[in-house]
Design a protein around this motif. Structure first.
Motif, mmCIF file in Angstrom:
data_model
loop_
_atom_site.group_PDB
_atom_site.id
_atom_site.type_symbol
_atom_site.label_atom_id
_atom_site.label_comp_id
_atom_site.label_asym_id
_atom_site.label_seq_id
_atom_site.Cartn_x
_atom_site.Cartn_y
_atom_site.Cartn_z
ATOM 1 N N ALA A 133 0.816 -1.213 0.000
ATOM 2 C CA ALA A 133 0.000 0.000 0.000
ATOM 3 C C ALA A 133 0.851 1.264 0.000
ATOM 4 N N ARG A 134 2.115 1.139 0.333
ATOM 5 C CA ARG A 134 3.003 2.308 0.393
ATOM 6 C C ARG A 134 3.589 2.661 -0.977
ATOM 7 N N PRO A 136 3.148 2.541 -5.535
ATOM 8 C CA PRO A 136 2.208 2.418 -6.661
ATOM 9 C C PRO A 136 2.133 0.970 -7.150
ATOM 10 N N GLU A 150 -7.512 -7.486 -4.719
ATOM 11 C CA GLU A 150 -8.444 -6.422 -4.348
ATOM 12 C C GLU A 150 -9.417 -6.901 -3.276
ATOM 13 N N GLU A 159 -5.762 -0.037 1.162
ATOM 14 C CA GLU A 159 -6.078 0.613 -0.106
ATOM 15 C C GLU A 159 -4.849 0.638 -1.003
ATOM 16 N N PHE A 160 -5.042 0.219 -2.263
ATOM 17 C CA PHE A 160 -3.961 0.236 -3.240
ATOM 18 C C PHE A 160 -4.083 1.469 -4.127
ATOM 19 N N SER A 161 -2.936 1.947 -4.602
ATOM 20 C CA SER A 161 -2.910 3.045 -5.564
ATOM 21 C C SER A 161 -2.423 2.487 -6.901
ATOM 22 N N LYS A 163 -1.379 2.624 -10.500
ATOM 23 C CA LYS A 163 -0.834 3.679 -11.351
ATOM 24 C C LYS A 163 -0.611 3.241 -12.794
#
Length: 252
Positions: A133-134, A136, A150, A159-161, A163
């Protein structure tokens, strides 16, 4: 116009009969004990990038009269290609009950986190979802692996980002090489990049929910050509060798 159930059964029988008759004619014409002819494969995109080409080259070194054709597609595409006799075998991560399809090999494998060499997470021996999570995320579009991650992230409140997204695994691996992004996948489909030293793979601290199966499927009740049977056994041996050395395990 849609075929009735009886019509579908008849169509399947005719397709098998035509394929087997073509093989008999080919064997008579060749008059060879050596394996020859074309092996037609349909697979998920990840297998076609490096695993199948490498396997094909090694197989052809032993059987030079063999040619290989490989096309890619979704799970539905794979089953359709096999069902209609357009491909001899399919290789995928998904398997659903289908009376026209038989699974001849099932092999389990561990999903790992993939990143560039030199990434901060590469120094850790084991990772968890909070670690991811830290950074991309780069991921494939619409894959089961992504859905699993997911789902687990939602359960754990992570939560994932995301990119970068692509249907092409080479694009994802090249993106990982050029960024601090991480992705998830099996070592088998990223072997080329790992062997070249561009990327590294690290296991998860709780791998069980993320384990996948690799399936090799063929047309049900079809008498397979000897070249196809031999190639399937060759794939199975390679899976045993590769995945057993990388936390894989045979499911059958």
């Amino acid at each position: 116009m849609k075929l009735t159930t009886a019509g579908e059964l008849l169509a399947s029988y005719v397709r098998r009969l035509v394929l087997e008759q073509q093989e008999i004619v080919s064997n008579i014409a060749s008059k060879q004990s050596e394996l020859s002819g074309t092996i037609k494969i349909v697979s998920a995109e990840g297998f076609a990038t490096s695993f199948i080409p490498k396997l094909a080259a090694e197989f052809q070194a032993r059987h030079p009269a063999i040619s290989v054709q490989c096309v890619t597609g979704s799970h539905s595409d794979i089953f359709r290609e096999i069902r209609h006799g357009h491909s001899d075998l399919g290789m995928s991560f998904e398997n659903r009950p289908d009376p026209d399809i038989s699974t001849v090999v099932r092999f389990g494998c561990e999903t790992k986190i993939i990143m560039r060499r030199g990434h901060k997470l590469a120094g850790k021996s084991v990772l968890n979802l909070i670690d991811l999570a830290r950074y991309p995320i780069a991921t494939s579009l619409g894959t089961t692996t992504r859905q699993i991650f997911e789902h687990r992230a939602a359960i754990e409140g992570v939560e994932f980002s995301i990119k970068f997204q692509s249907t092409n695994s080479a694009s994802i691996f090249n993106y990982l090489s050029a960024s601090d992004a991480v992705s998830f996948g099996i070592e088998l489909t990223s072997r080329e990049w790992l062997d070249q030293g561009h990327l590294v793979a690290r296991p998860l601290d709780n791998p069980e929910p993320f384990r996948r199966n690799i399936y090799i499927s063929v047309m049900a009740d079809r008498t397979l050509p000897r070249r196809v049977e031999t190639f399937i056994e060759f794939i199975h041996q390679e899976l045993r060798l590769t995945l057993r050395n990388n936390q894989g395990w045979p499911s059958s």
